[in-house]
Each structure stands twice: as C-alpha cells, then as structure tokens.
Design a protein around this motif. Structure first.
Motif, mmCIF file in Angstrom:
data_model
loop_
_atom_site.group_PDB
_atom_site.id
_atom_site.type_symbol
_atom_site.label_atom_id
_atom_site.label_comp_id
_atom_site.label_asym_id
_atom_site.label_seq_id
_atom_site.Cartn_x
_atom_site.Cartn_y
_atom_site.Cartn_z
ATOM 1 N N ARG A 34 -1.943 4.012 4.981
ATOM 2 C CA ARG A 34 -0.674 4.403 4.219
ATOM 3 C C ARG A 34 -0.608 5.709 4.746
ATOM 4 N N ASN A 72 -12.420 -1.874 -8.223
ATOM 5 C CA ASN A 72 -12.694 -1.894 -6.775
ATOM 6 C C ASN A 72 -13.371 -0.678 -6.202
ATOM 7 N N LEU A 103 0.881 9.489 4.396
ATOM 8 C CA LEU A 103 1.410 10.414 3.308
ATOM 9 C C LEU A 103 2.422 11.401 3.909
ATOM 10 N N GLU A 162 -10.334 -0.892 6.761
ATOM 11 C CA GLU A 162 -9.403 -1.128 5.964
ATOM 12 C C GLU A 162 -9.516 -2.382 5.071
ATOM 13 N N ARG A 168 -9.561 14.385 -4.578
ATOM 14 C CA ARG A 168 -10.099 13.153 -4.246
ATOM 15 C C ARG A 168 -10.716 13.279 -2.816
ATOM 16 N N PHE A 184 -10.873 -0.194 2.196
ATOM 17 C CA PHE A 184 -10.074 0.708 1.650
ATOM 18 C C PHE A 184 -8.607 0.342 2.228
ATOM 19 N N PRO A 185 -7.975 -0.473 1.721
ATOM 20 C CA PRO A 185 -6.535 -1.045 2.314
ATOM 21 C C PRO A 185 -5.532 0.334 2.347
ATOM 22 N N GLU A 186 -5.654 1.345 1.535
ATOM 23 C CA GLU A 186 -4.970 2.258 1.648
ATOM 24 C C GLU A 186 -4.973 3.193 2.686
ATOM 25 N N VAL A 187 -5.958 3.064 3.572
ATOM 26 C CA VAL A 187 -6.358 3.986 4.238
ATOM 27 C C VAL A 187 -5.165 3.950 5.473
ATOM 28 N N ASP A 247 0.189 15.742 -8.086
ATOM 29 C CA ASP A 247 -0.039 14.739 -7.458
ATOM 30 C C ASP A 247 -0.805 15.023 -6.372
ATOM 31 N N TYR A 269 -4.553 14.309 -5.286
ATOM 32 C CA TYR A 269 -4.917 13.769 -3.748
ATOM 33 C C TYR A 269 -6.091 14.613 -3.131
#
Length: 217
Positions: free
Chosen positions: A114, A5, A116, A106, A174, A109-112, A167, A171
């Motif tokens: 989320r 993706n 944190l 969205e 990234r 990027f569906p995780e936008v 982790d 992030y």
C-alpha cells in the motif's frame, strides 16, 4: 493472540551462554512449546464454545459466544525462531535483515504494497526535525496538544485535520518512530518522540536480579 492475523517472530537471546548443540536443542524445544500452547488454546476455545452452545439457555450467552468466536478467528503465524548473541553486532544485523525480509513478504503482510499519502511522510519528517531540535528535552516527551501546534506551524501541514493527524501518529507508533499510549488514560496526552529513552528507563527498572541488587545497596 487477540489481534487478527498476527505474525510473531520468536527471538532467542544469550546464544553466547550456550554451546552450539544447546542452541539447536533449545530452539526446537521453544518452537515445540509454542506449537503446544497454540493447540491447547484452540482446544480450550472450542471446548468453551461447545459448552455455551450446549447450554439450556444459549441465548443468555450470546455476547460470550461472540467474543469466543472472535478469539477463535484470530490466527497466529509463528515464524522460525532466530537465535541471537546480543553482544555480537553481526548477529544484531542478522536479526535486522531477517525482520526486514519478513515484513517485505506480501503473503505475510498484504498491506506492505500500500502506498501512503505524501502527508504521512511530511508529518514523519516534521516530527524527526522536532525531536532533533535544540528545544527538545532529552527524555523526548511532548504534550500531544503542543505537538499538534508545532506541526501546524509547518506551512504544508497547517490545514491538517486533527483526526487525520492522529491516524498518522498511530501509524508512526506502529512503525516505532514514536510511542503514543493513547489507550492509557494517564498517558493519552503524552507523545514520546524518543522511544530509546523509554528503553533506557525500562532497562534500569526491569532487569535480571534487580531485587538482589537493591537489597545489596
């Protein structure tokens, strides 16, 4: 092409070296080449998979077949090319605005959406403080273990587990705040807190007509 993706934003530079009509023609040509390349890749993968499935002993090629099927499922979303004059600050801001518009989409990027945990922001803030401190060398390189120890000196991060911290570092890598090449053996223990230093180094080492420039010295 190997990341599931993926979303790719092609950027064409040196617009200032082209006429307006040329920019339109080159943009169309580049997008056509990308489309053709993806179609060729899709056909090649299908051909390889068919060959394995049609072989006399397909069970011997299960591992190869699985890898090919995994690659076949890695879809790419290619966005419209953005043409930029890198000498024009307005064009740089235009590119920045385009990138922000896409990453906030969205559907792409569906995780936008989320949220944190607060500790991510706390580690990010602590790293920014370390990078801006007087003890930080100009190159911004820091040993991973030393960085961990520095972060643990912060009261609210003292109990942070190493696995969670790594982790968070992934992030931050990234999103471009730091650079951590953990997959490269010789660099896995080094964190670059000043990514711009790497860019400067690459500009010195990898540039147009470098060989001719060296030969002329």
């Amino acid at each position: 092409m190997r990341v599931p993706n993926s979303v790719v934003l092609p950027v064409g530079t040196h617009v200032d070296c082209c006429q307006e009509q040329e920019v339109a023609e080159k943009t169309h040509d580049i997008m056509a080449r990308i489309t053709a390349m993806l179609e060729e890749r899709k056909n090649n993968l299908a051909h390889f998979i068919d060959n394995l499935e049609g072989s006399e002993e397909p069970k011997f090629y299960v591992d190869q077949w699985e890898k090919l099927k995994e690659m076949e499922s890695c879809t790419l979303t290619i966005l419209n090319l953005v043409a930029v004059n890198c000498t024009d600050h307005c064009d740089i801001k235009k590119l920045e605005a385009t990138i922000l518009k896409h990453v906030k989409n969205e559907e792409l990027f569906p995780e936008v959406v989320r949220v944190l945990p607060p500790v991510y922001r706390q580690v990010e803030s602590a790293i920014v403080d370390i990078a801006q401190s007087e003890e930080m060398a100009g190159h911004g390189m820091m040993d991973l273990q030393y960085l961990v120890s520095k972060l643990c000196q912060h009261e609210h991060l003292a109990s942070l587990g190493r696995e969670l911290l790594q982790d968070i570092l992934r992030y931050l890598h990234r999103i471009g705040l730091i650079v951590w090449y953990e997959e490269i053996k010789h660099l896995e223990s080094t964190v670059f807190l000043q990514p711009t230093f790497l860019i400067t180094m690459f500009k010195l080492l990898v540039r147009h007509q470098l060989i001719q420039q060296l030969e002329s010295i």
